[in-house]
Write an enzyme that holds these catalytic residues in place. Structure first.
Site, PDB file in Angstrom:
ATOM      1  N   LYS A   1     -19.115  22.678 -82.706  1.00 53.74           N
ATOM      2  CA  LYS A   1     -20.120  21.614 -82.673  1.00 53.74           C
ATOM      3  C   LYS A   1     -21.406  22.099 -82.028  1.00 53.74           C
ATOM      4  O   LYS A   1     -21.461  22.354 -80.828  1.00 53.74           O
ATOM      5  CB  LYS A   1     -19.622  20.381 -81.909  1.00 53.74           C
ATOM      6  CG  LYS A   1     -20.511  19.147 -82.179  1.00 53.74           C
ATOM      7  CD  LYS A   1     -20.434  18.089 -81.104  1.00 53.74           C
ATOM      8  CE  LYS A   1     -21.436  18.321 -80.004  1.00 53.74           C
ATOM      9  NZ  LYS A   1     -22.858  18.168 -80.435  1.00 53.74           N
TER      10      LYS A   1
ATOM     11  N   GLY B   1     -23.525  24.290 -71.345  1.00 54.53           N
ATOM     12  CA  GLY B   1     -24.397  23.139 -71.186  1.00 54.53           C
ATOM     13  C   GLY B   1     -24.537  22.766 -69.731  1.00 54.53           C
ATOM     14  O   GLY B   1     -24.379  23.605 -68.836  1.00 54.53           O
ATOM     15  N   SER B   2     -24.798  21.518 -69.474  1.00 54.55           N
ATOM     16  CA  SER B   2     -25.088  21.074 -68.115  1.00 54.55           C
ATOM     17  C   SER B   2     -23.811  20.955 -67.286  1.00 54.55           C
ATOM     18  O   SER B   2     -22.715  20.745 -67.818  1.00 54.55           O
ATOM     19  CB  SER B   2     -25.802  19.726 -68.136  1.00 54.55           C
ATOM     20  OG  SER B   2     -24.910  18.697 -68.543  1.00 54.55           O
ATOM     21  N   THR B   3     -23.973  21.047 -65.976  1.00 53.03           N
ATOM     22  CA  THR B   3     -22.843  20.879 -65.074  1.00 53.03           C
ATOM     23  C   THR B   3     -22.286  19.469 -65.161  1.00 53.03           C
ATOM     24  O   THR B   3     -21.067  19.262 -65.050  1.00 53.03           O
ATOM     25  CB  THR B   3     -23.283  21.206 -63.635  1.00 53.03           C
ATOM     26  OG1 THR B   3     -23.708  22.581 -63.585  1.00 53.03           O
ATOM     27  CG2 THR B   3     -22.153  21.012 -62.647  1.00 53.03           C
TER      28      THR B   3
ATOM     29  N   VAL C   1     -22.074  17.469 -67.800  1.00 51.29           N
ATOM     30  CA  VAL C   1     -21.187  17.370 -68.961  1.00 51.29           C
ATOM     31  C   VAL C   1     -19.944  18.225 -68.751  1.00 51.29           C
ATOM     32  O   VAL C   1     -18.844  17.859 -69.186  1.00 51.29           O
ATOM     33  CB  VAL C   1     -21.927  17.770 -70.250  1.00 51.29           C
ATOM     34  CG1 VAL C   1     -20.976  17.777 -71.446  1.00 51.29           C
ATOM     35  CG2 VAL C   1     -23.086  16.816 -70.516  1.00 51.29           C
ATOM     36  N   GLY C   2     -20.096  19.358 -68.062  1.00 49.88           N
ATOM     37  CA  GLY C   2     -18.938  20.179 -67.742  1.00 49.88           C
ATOM     38  C   GLY C   2     -17.877  19.403 -66.980  1.00 49.88           C
ATOM     39  O   GLY C   2     -16.673  19.533 -67.238  1.00 49.88           O
TER      40      GLY C   2
ATOM     41  N   GLU D   1     -19.725  27.439 -69.223  1.00 43.39           N
ATOM     42  CA  GLU D   1     -20.925  28.171 -68.794  1.00 43.39           C
ATOM     43  C   GLU D   1     -21.975  27.096 -68.562  1.00 43.39           C
ATOM     44  O   GLU D   1     -22.497  26.508 -69.508  1.00 43.39           O
ATOM     45  CB  GLU D   1     -21.340  29.174 -69.861  1.00 43.39           C
ATOM     46  CG  GLU D   1     -22.285  30.259 -69.329  1.00 43.39           C
ATOM     47  CD  GLU D   1     -23.738  29.870 -69.458  1.00 43.39           C
ATOM     48  OE1 GLU D   1     -24.309  29.399 -68.434  1.00 43.39           O
ATOM     49  OE2 GLU D   1     -24.302  30.011 -70.541  1.00 43.39           O
TER      50      GLU D   1
ATOM     51  N   CYS E   1     -30.642  28.893 -68.801  1.00 38.86           N
ATOM     52  CA  CYS E   1     -29.866  28.599 -67.597  1.00 38.86           C
ATOM     53  C   CYS E   1     -29.997  29.656 -66.509  1.00 38.86           C
ATOM     54  O   CYS E   1     -29.906  29.352 -65.327  1.00 38.86           O
ATOM     55  CB  CYS E   1     -28.391  28.411 -67.951  1.00 38.86           C
ATOM     56  SG  CYS E   1     -27.661  29.795 -68.854  1.00 38.86           S
TER      57      CYS E   1
ATOM     58  N   GLU F   1     -31.429  21.593 -61.167  1.00 42.98           N
ATOM     59  CA  GLU F   1     -31.814  22.315 -62.375  1.00 42.98           C
ATOM     60  C   GLU F   1     -32.715  21.413 -63.219  1.00 42.98           C
ATOM     61  O   GLU F   1     -32.298  20.334 -63.647  1.00 42.98           O
ATOM     62  CB  GLU F   1     -30.593  22.729 -63.183  1.00 42.98           C
ATOM     63  CG  GLU F   1     -30.961  23.557 -64.401  1.00 42.98           C
ATOM     64  CD  GLU F   1     -29.764  23.967 -65.232  1.00 42.98           C
ATOM     65  OE1 GLU F   1     -29.711  25.120 -65.661  1.00 42.98           O
ATOM     66  OE2 GLU F   1     -28.875  23.116 -65.463  1.00 42.98           O
TER      67      GLU F   1
END
Length: 485
Positions: free
Chosen positions: A181, A234-236, A238-239, A257, A291, A389
């Site tokens: 995706k 992606g972002s932390t 969403v992680g 990552e 990033c 960030e």
């Protein structure tokens, strides 16, 4: 294959969800649209991947045959490099020259991991052991390295070709079947790569492309009970959601990552001309939307003013523009949403009393362009510009007096993706590198990368590694076999 044919094909792809516009960030104009595939499409993609995993059509293929297919993928990426780089420029707003570099790096992911197809092996030992019974026996023990059956690959809008190839190449080399995706903002190059995989000989159902929002298609992948592993960039924030989804579903394995707030340390014995030019490029590249960029610069006090002036001068000389504008060096932010986010941080900085040496404003033109910004007079204990960030062309520059203070400031972050040290002292360079809490450290260099070297983050910058041997290991499971002799 042409750019227009890809735009038309994206629009015609089936979907059951909301219509998602694809915007050119340099002009704010819609270039195409597509429908969110919806959870049903994710179910179909996962089922197809599961079926190919069960049949062994890919994982059971001879290693050298799988390697030939991946090498062919790389050749086809090169053959279609013009279309791919044009789509990447159009969709992400980056200069065409940079898009060509990223596309070339993308094809090399497949060549590198084609070489690993024939080199995945385990260990074997002859063992005299009593095991848990206490009765000593002569045993032969060995390990097998086996692919996960179904892997979900979710990647972001900054550098979509790079991230697509970085995840898919090792997953395919390992023998996994996948559901892929791309970000909803940048779906275009993924469609071309999907065609390339089929033409190269990747069997149907092994790499299944699903387009949609993160909160719909992405969430359905991460929570799906038949997905054995998820790899996400992606972002932390969403992680964390992906980790929660894993815990609530089938405890699938997760590689992340995530974000970064990388420090750059410039000591008074550094080659300042090189350090200033590199540090400026290393914080404003892709309008700060990378990033591992060095968005926090720390400078020894005796040279602080010179470095601030130097970086501000570079910022003022960077030409912003769309991919087709002559002399363009930096493109726009990806979207109106990202523009609003970045401008909000700048307003917050002004309210905190931060001094903006240069920049701090949107360009008076179409497109989501923000002038590269250098911020000083920052309180590192409270400033959001320093701590969070931003993913925009904003760099904070603070002074330090000695090595210990520099390291304390550099490590004062929840992230740990990268760091850079500028000094002519060999001892200091290696001493400070060891003390920085970051997964990648550059000594008198920045933004270095090679497919053979592992890349990953400390702290909240992620779990696991990409690239190198570690990159294929993340898609393999170990099985130990004991044989009574």
């Amino acid at each position: 294959m042409t750019v227009q044919s890809v735009l038309d094909e994206v629009r015609e792809r089936p979907g059951s969800g909301e219509v998602i516009p694809v915007i050119d960030p340099a002009t704010e104009e819609q270039i195409t649209e597509f429908k969110d595939a919806g959870p049903e499409a994710v179910d179909e993609a996962v089922a197809a991947a599961k079926a190919t995993a069960a049949s062994g059509v890919w994982s059971g293929m001879p290693d050298y045959s799988r390697a030939k297919v991946l090498w062919r993928v790389a050749d086809l990426i090169d053959e279609n490099a013009d279309v791919l780089s044009e789509l990447e420029s159009l969709n992400a707003g980056i200069p065409r020259s940079q898009a060509k570099v990223i596309t070339a790096v993308g094809s090399e992911w497949f060549r590198y991991y084609a070489g690993w197809c024939t080199k995945v092996d385990g260990i074997a030992r002859s063992v005299n052991t009593g095991g848990l019974t206490g009765i000593e026996s002569h045993m032969h023990a060995y390990t097998l390295r086996e692919p996960y059956d179904v892997v979900g690959l979710i990647f972001p809008w900054n550098g979509p070709i790079f991230n697509y190839c970085a995840k898919l190449a090792p997953a395919l080399a390992a023998g996994c079947s996948t559901v892929v995706k791309p970000a909803e903002e940048t779906p275009l190059s993924a469609l071309v790569l999907d065609r390339i995989l089929s033409e190269a000989g990747v069997p149907d159902g092994v790499a299944n492309l699903v387009n949609g929002f993160g909160h719909t298609a992405g969430a359905a992948i991460t929570a799906h009970p038949d997905v054995d592993k998820v790899a996400f960039t992606g972002s932390t924030e969403v992680g964390r959601e992906i980790v929660h989804a894993s815990a609530s579903s089938n405890l699938n394995k997760v590689t992340l990552e995530l974000g970064g707030k990388s420090p750059v340390l410039i000591f008074d014995d550094a080659n300042l001309d090189l350090a200033i030019a590199t540090a400026a490029f290393g914080c404003f590249l892709h309008s700060g939307q990378v990033c591992m960029l060095g968005s926090r610069i720390f400078v020894q006090r005796s040279i602080y003013e010179r470095v601030v002036d130097g970086i501000a001068t570079v910022a003022n000389n960077l030409q912003l523009g769309g991919p087709d504008e002559e002399g363009s060096m930096i493109g726009p932010l990806i979207s109106q949403k990202q523009l609003t986010r970045v401008m909000g941080y700048l307003e917050q900085g002004r309210a905190e009393g931060v001094e903006l040496v240069t920049g701090g404003h949107r360009l008076d033109r179409k497109g989501y362009f923000v002038h590269p910004t250098v911020a000083t007079k920052i309180d590192p204990s409270t400033s959001r510009l320093f701590k969070e960030e931003i993913f925009g062309p904003i760099v904070t520059v603070l002074p330090f007096d000695d090595e210990d203070e520099a390291i304390t400031l550099a490590n004062d972050t929840e992230y740990g993706l990268a760091g850079t040290i500028w000094t002519e002292s060999l001892g200091r360079a290696h001493r400070v590198a060891k003390r920085l809490k970051a997964g990648t450290v550059g000594l008198n260099c920045q933004l270095q990368f090679d497919h053979s070297m592992p890349f990953g983050g400390f702290k909240q910058s992620g779990w696991g590694y990409e690239a190198g041997k570690a990159g294929i290991d993340t898609y393999l499971q170990s099985k130990t076999v004991w044989a009574q002799m």
